[in-house]
Design an enzyme around this catalytic site. Structure first.
Site, PDB file in Angstrom:
ATOM      1  N   ASP A 171      10.163  -1.696  -5.929  1.00  0.00           N
ATOM      2  CA  ASP A 171      10.422  -1.155  -7.267  1.00  0.00           C
ATOM      3  C   ASP A 171      10.350  -2.262  -8.328  1.00  0.00           C
ATOM      4  O   ASP A 171      10.658  -3.425  -8.043  1.00  0.00           O
ATOM      5  CB  ASP A 171      11.822  -0.504  -7.269  1.00  0.00           C
ATOM      6  CG  ASP A 171      12.025   0.391  -8.485  1.00  0.00           C
ATOM      7  OD1 ASP A 171      11.028   0.756  -9.146  1.00  0.00           O
ATOM      8  OD2 ASP A 171      13.183   0.718  -8.783  1.00  0.00           O
TER       9      ASP A 171
ATOM     10  N   ASN B 283       6.595  10.818  -6.850  1.00  0.00           N
ATOM     11  CA  ASN B 283       5.660  10.071  -7.712  1.00  0.00           C
ATOM     12  C   ASN B 283       4.472  10.917  -8.179  1.00  0.00           C
ATOM     13  O   ASN B 283       3.795  10.563  -9.150  1.00  0.00           O
ATOM     14  CB  ASN B 283       5.134   8.812  -6.999  1.00  0.00           C
ATOM     15  CG  ASN B 283       6.152   7.702  -6.871  1.00  0.00           C
ATOM     16  OD1 ASN B 283       6.066   6.868  -5.971  1.00  0.00           O
ATOM     17  ND2 ASN B 283       7.136   7.652  -7.762  1.00  0.00           N
TER      18      ASN B 283
HETATM   19  C1  FPP Z   1       7.685   1.494  -8.102  1.00  0.00           C
HETATM   20  O1  FPP Z   1       7.702   0.738  -9.295  1.00  0.00           O
HETATM   21  C2  FPP Z   1       6.411   1.290  -7.423  1.00  0.00           C
HETATM   22  C3  FPP Z   1       5.543   2.283  -7.079  1.00  0.00           C
HETATM   23  C4  FPP Z   1       5.785   3.703  -7.369  1.00  0.00           C
HETATM   24  C5  FPP Z   1       4.247   2.002  -6.437  1.00  0.00           C
HETATM   25  C6  FPP Z   1       4.234   0.850  -5.479  1.00  0.00           C
HETATM   26  C7  FPP Z   1       2.829   0.391  -5.317  1.00  0.00           C
HETATM   27  C8  FPP Z   1       2.444  -0.878  -5.131  1.00  0.00           C
HETATM   28  C9  FPP Z   1       3.384  -1.986  -4.955  1.00  0.00           C
HETATM   29  C10 FPP Z   1       1.004  -1.289  -5.111  1.00  0.00           C
HETATM   30  C11 FPP Z   1       0.111  -0.511  -4.225  1.00  0.00           C
HETATM   31  C12 FPP Z   1       0.554  -0.423  -2.821  1.00  0.00           C
HETATM   32  C13 FPP Z   1      -0.179  -0.829  -1.750  1.00  0.00           C
HETATM   33  C14 FPP Z   1       0.359  -0.604  -0.383  1.00  0.00           C
HETATM   34  C15 FPP Z   1      -1.475  -1.480  -1.885  1.00  0.00           C
HETATM   35  P1  FPP Z   1       7.870   1.493 -10.685  1.00  0.00           P
HETATM   36  O2  FPP Z   1       6.535   1.854 -11.179  1.00  0.00           O
HETATM   37  O3  FPP Z   1       8.799   2.662 -10.520  1.00  0.00           O
HETATM   38  O4  FPP Z   1       8.547   0.379 -11.554  1.00  0.00           O
HETATM   39  P2  FPP Z   1       9.635   0.576 -12.716  1.00  0.00           P
HETATM   40  O5  FPP Z   1      10.886   1.110 -12.054  1.00  0.00           O
HETATM   41  O6  FPP Z   1       9.817  -0.805 -13.252  1.00  0.00           O
HETATM   42  O7  FPP Z   1       9.043   1.519 -13.703  1.00  0.00           O
END
Ligand code: FPP
Length: 241
Positions: free
Chosen positions: A19, A67
């Site tokens: 996250d 998501n």
């Molecule tokens: C949460 O951060 C993250 C995600 C929903 C996506 C995770 C994806 C990756 C790390 C990259 C792609 C994955 C692979 C396996 C190649 P957020 O967007 O909720 O962050 P925030 O809470 O700061 O808004």
């Protein structure tokens, strides 16, 4: 049991909620997608580190069932990123003996991503160094409902006695069948919640919440968390020895 150079017991299975990509991007003056792109580089680092030190299973929460409700632009960027990760990394995972596996409602993914994922899982299937388990379109409640529905069908077909349903049997109907439960669950990004991740499997998992935003998560912090784990007493409901 695995031992590392500090003499402690290594976790067999590490699960991570990655996250903080969006906040990282905002802090650096970028759009959210850039945070996911840099987050994908952290994925490479964590996968290599875990395989090197002898972790058996690494589960990464790449995309939750919730998501799908993000703006279409962000969902397609995440799917594109996932597809390019699989294209780029399948050969490297295979060379390192890393077996790829995926959990979640994969039928919701578009055909292109699903094809790439199936190909990557097929081509890495003989890997015996580590299992990289990607949770994609995954929700813990969906997974538990699906397992319950499978058992109901077996009961109504006369193939299963309801009295035979135990936690051990239930586990075999989950997406994670055959994998040990996580020993540590790490969530980066400062929030202290589980967000529908591995709800069944985390029953006795040690939880570790880090304020670090995922793109800034480092090998040093991962090793520090493992060291912290090695000094925790896990009693599983029993009294200390
Ligand atoms: C949460 O951060 C993250 C995600 C929903 C996506 C995770 C994806 C990756 C790390 C990259 C792609 C994955 C692979 C396996 C190649 P957020 O967007 O909720 O962050 P925030 O809470 O700061 O808004």
């Amino acid at each position: 049991m695995n031992e590392n150079e500090t003499g402690g017991t290594l976790p067999r299975h590490i699960a991570i909620i990655m996250d903080g990509n969006g906040r990282w991007a905002k802090q650096h003056g970028h759009i959210r997608v850039k945070g996911h792109e840099v987050g994908a580089e952290t994925v490479d680092m964590v996968v290599s580190c875990c395989a090197e030190i002898g972790i058996e299973v690494l589960t990464l929460y790449a995309f939750s069932s919730e998501n799908w409700q993000r703006p279409a632009f962000e969902v397609s960027a995440l799917m594109r990123l996932l597809r390019s990760y699989l294209k780029r990394e399948t050969g490297r995972l295979k060379d390192k003996g890393i077996r790829l596996r995926a959990i979640g409602r994969l039928d919701r993914l578009d055909a292109g991503v699903r094809r790439e994922l199936e190909k990557a899982c097929r081509e890495t299937a003989s890997g015996s160094v580590m299992t990289l388990n990607l949770a994609i379109s995954y929700g813990g409640r969906d997974e538990i409902c699906d397992a319950a529905a499978t058992l109901c069908r077996e009961v109504s077909a006369g193939k299963l006695d309801p009295d035979a349903i135990s936690p051990e049997l239930f586990s075999t109907r989950l997406n994670t069948a055959g994998l040990p439960d996580p020993d540590i669950m790490i969530r980066t990004g400062g929030e202290c919640r589980i967000s529908n991740f591995l709800l069944w499997q985390l029953a006795y998992t040690e939880l570790y919440f880090s304020d670090t935003l995922w793109p800034d998560f480092s090998r040093e912090e991962l090793l520090h968390i493992i060291h912290d784990f090695q000094h925790r007493e896990r009693r599983f409901g029993r009294v200390p020895e």
